[in-house]
Design a protein around this motif. Structure first.
Motif, PDB file in Angstrom:
ATOM      1  N   TYR A 250      37.603  40.360  39.901  1.00  0.00           N
ATOM      2  CA  TYR A 250      38.724  41.289  39.771  1.00  0.00           C
ATOM      3  C   TYR A 250      38.640  42.366  40.849  1.00  0.00           C
ATOM      4  CZ  TYR A 250      35.889  45.008  37.601  1.00  0.00           C
ATOM      5  OH  TYR A 250      34.968  46.001  37.362  1.00  0.00           O
ATOM      6  N   PRO A 252      41.524  44.784  43.792  1.00  0.00           N
ATOM      7  CA  PRO A 252      42.839  44.853  44.440  1.00  0.00           C
ATOM      8  C   PRO A 252      43.159  43.581  45.235  1.00  0.00           C
ATOM      9  CG  PRO A 252      41.562  46.855  44.833  1.00  0.00           C
ATOM     10  CD  PRO A 252      40.626  45.864  44.226  1.00  0.00           C
ATOM     11  N   PRO A 253      44.445  43.332  45.486  1.00  0.00           N
ATOM     12  CA  PRO A 253      44.824  42.156  46.295  1.00  0.00           C
ATOM     13  C   PRO A 253      44.219  42.237  47.688  1.00  0.00           C
ATOM     14  CG  PRO A 253      46.754  43.130  45.214  1.00  0.00           C
ATOM     15  CD  PRO A 253      45.621  44.095  45.021  1.00  0.00           C
ATOM     16  N   THR A 255      41.173  41.438  48.726  1.00  0.00           N
ATOM     17  CA  THR A 255      39.766  41.835  48.869  1.00  0.00           C
ATOM     18  C   THR A 255      38.807  40.645  48.936  1.00  0.00           C
ATOM     19  OG1 THR A 255      39.765  42.191  46.456  1.00  0.00           O
ATOM     20  CG2 THR A 255      40.009  44.129  47.867  1.00  0.00           C
ATOM     21  N   LYS A 257      38.933  37.493  47.018  1.00  0.00           N
ATOM     22  CA  LYS A 257      38.626  36.713  45.819  1.00  0.00           C
ATOM     23  C   LYS A 257      38.863  35.216  46.050  1.00  0.00           C
ATOM     24  CE  LYS A 257      41.409  39.302  43.276  1.00  0.00           C
ATOM     25  NZ  LYS A 257      41.740  40.398  44.211  1.00  0.00           N
ATOM     26  N   GLU A 310      45.647  35.120  39.807  1.00  0.00           N
ATOM     27  CA  GLU A 310      46.543  35.867  38.915  1.00  0.00           C
ATOM     28  C   GLU A 310      46.376  35.355  37.486  1.00  0.00           C
ATOM     29  OE1 GLU A 310      50.475  35.676  40.503  1.00  0.00           O
ATOM     30  OE2 GLU A 310      49.931  36.629  42.377  1.00  0.00           O
ATOM     31  N   SER A 351      41.855  38.284  38.960  1.00  0.00           N
ATOM     32  CA  SER A 351      42.881  39.204  38.473  1.00  0.00           C
ATOM     33  C   SER A 351      42.770  40.513  39.238  1.00  0.00           C
ATOM     34  CB  SER A 351      42.706  39.453  36.962  1.00  0.00           C
ATOM     35  OG  SER A 351      43.652  40.390  36.494  1.00  0.00           O
ATOM     36  N   ASN A 352      43.905  41.181  39.392  1.00  0.00           N
ATOM     37  CA  ASN A 352      43.862  42.482  40.048  1.00  0.00           C
ATOM     38  C   ASN A 352      43.229  43.538  39.149  1.00  0.00           C
ATOM     39  OD1 ASN A 352      45.158  41.323  42.220  1.00  0.00           O
ATOM     40  ND2 ASN A 352      47.197  41.995  41.588  1.00  0.00           N
ATOM     41  N   GLN A 448      53.526  47.614  50.057  1.00  0.00           N
ATOM     42  CA  GLN A 448      52.782  48.130  48.907  1.00  0.00           C
ATOM     43  C   GLN A 448      53.468  49.332  48.264  1.00  0.00           C
ATOM     44  OE1 GLN A 448      48.749  48.937  50.268  1.00  0.00           O
ATOM     45  NE2 GLN A 448      48.668  46.991  51.389  1.00  0.00           N
TER      46      GLN A 448
END
Length: 452
Positions: A250, A252-253, A255, A257, A310, A351-352, A448
């Motif tokens: 988890y 922020p977008p 980063t 993942k 997501e 997930s964010n 953003q």
């Protein structure tokens, strides 16, 4: 086509030719015995299959690895015949001219009113022993859910509801069919019936910028991939621990993942399949569970890493039940909770926000890993690594200053680099300027909802 792949094809073809010759011998002997032509004594079980011990083909390797019996091997070849040499079965699907009907003792299922006839378990029973009930019962054992054919998705029964197992078509899995012919596994396509697609990367661990604490936590997953089977089997922990491994990524977008999931697969030799949440959820009762069940089943058989991006779209918090829609949505979450808990593989959920996931899921993760926004020194590394070696920087560009002043994640940095590089290429490949980069940064802020 590469030489290695062509070699696999030639090896497979040679062994399958020998196997088809053996099958034809068994078939001809059975038909002669059935119609009383020539010798009626003896058994087709006396016709030995070819010795494949010295072969390196995919087919020979499968036969040796699973130590297939005569009956299992004949069943496998019977399912292959429609794909390799369908005319071999013509003798089984003739008609009894005396009563003008098909020879039902040969079995076979017809595809459509004028379609081809496919072999069934009934066909296999006829080949083995005609009316011999003991041999017929041995065929039924092959259809058991605990038999290796079902556990390893080797053969499955076609047909719809109401079709008895002995009369359903014998179908070989498409993956094995590809391996036995071309020597390569079939890549499954993403669609409503199979809502997942393979994702991969050309990059390595040195190309992804992660904080040391995040990278340290990832080593735990790599350790499980390498030693998990030993822990469960050799150390006898299968009865004490849940199967598989579940991890939540988890943050922020942008980063890292998704990139990290790809690298876990690449570094451990496993394919990574990303579940497409837009294709999973169905308005039809039970379809979501069925579609996801296919993905989980394939992942367990093939050793995939499953990646749910997501994830809160599928694993979100259950709501108060007010109507049928809420009840069905909660039912889906409950199914996913049960299925992922029994998944015997690595499942990564991204997930964010950690709090978006249902609390029942959070308690079942073996690891929860935070992917924070990169710090200034990490952002500077992202800028330096992200630029093409062929890119030239104008004297106005100070990457260290840009990294300090603009808190962007790795994905956003790469979007800026893409934009600025294209501006330079459009103008003859000139050097990138500070203004190019700042324009790209302003575009990222606008996406953003932030002021540049």
């Amino acid at each position: 086509m590469g030489m290695a792949r062509m070699t696999k094809i030639v090896e497979n073809a040679a062994d399958l030719e020998r196997e088809l010759f053996w099958f034809r011998s068994v078939l001809e002997a059975r038909i002669k015995i059935h119609f009383g032509e020539g010798a009626t004594e003896g058994s087709v079980l006396d016709i030995a299959p070819p010795d494949l011990d010295g072969s390196s083909s995919e087919y020979a390797g499968f036969v040796r690895r699973h130590q297939l019996s005569f009956v299992e091997r004949l069943a496998l070849v019977l399912a292959l015949v429609p794909h390799l040499r369908p005319r071999l079965l013509d003798a089984c699907f003739g008609r009894d001219t005396a009563v003008d009907r098909r020879l039902t003792e040969f079995g076979g299922a017809q595809l459509g009113s004028d379609g081809e006839l496919l072999p069934t378990a009934e066909t296999l029973a006829f080949l083995l022993g005609g009316d011999d009930l003991a041999l017929r019962f041995s065929v039924q054992l092959l259809l058991d859910p605990e038999h290796l054919f079902a556990r390893h998705d080797v053969l499955r029964l076609g047909g719809g509801d109401g079709v008895t197992p002995m009369k359903a078509p014998l179908r070989i899995s498409e993956e094995l069919l590809c391996r036995f012919t071309t020597g390569e596994p079939r890549r499954l396509g993403c669609g409503p019936g199979f809502p997942a697609q393979r994702i991969e990367t050309r990059l390595g661990w040195e190309d992804v910028v992660l904080q040391p604490s995040t990278r340290k936590h990832l080593e735990e997953i790599e350790t499980w991939i390498e030693h998990g089977e030993t822990l469960m089997a050799d150390w006898g922990m299968a009865g004490k621990l849940r199967p598989g491994y579940r991890s939540l990524f988890y943050g922020p977008p942008g980063t890292g993942k998704t990139m990290t999931a790809c690298l876990l697969g690449k570094s451990t030799g496993r394919e990574v399949y990303k579940v497409d949440t837009s294709l999973v959820v169905s308005k039809y009762l039970g379809e979501t569970e069925k579609n996801l069940g296919r993905v989980f089943d394939q992942a367990e058989r093939r050793g995939w890493i499953l990646f749910f991006d997501e994830a809160d779209a599928l694993f979100g918090k259950r709501s108060e039940t007010r109507d049928a829609h809420d009840r069905y949505a909660n039912q889906q979450v409950s199914f996913l909770l049960q299925r992922i808990e029994t998944f015997d593989g690595l499942a990564v959920l991204a997930s964010n926000l950690r709090d978006n996931l249902d609390d029942a899921f959070a308690r079942r993760f073996e690891s929860i890993i935070y992917f924070p926004m990169p710090r200034a020194e990490e952002r500077a590394r992202l800028w330096r690594q992200g630029l093409s070696p062929k890119a030239r920087l104008d004297g106005s560009v100070d990457l260290e200053k840009i990294a300090r002043e603009h808190a962007l994640a790795g994905g956003a940095v790469m979007n800026v680099i893409r934009y600025a590089s294209l501006q330079a290429l459009r103008e003859g490949g000139r050097p990138l300027t500070a203004e190019d980069l700042l324009q790209g940064i302003r575009k990222e802020y606008a996406k953003q909802g932030k002021a540049g």
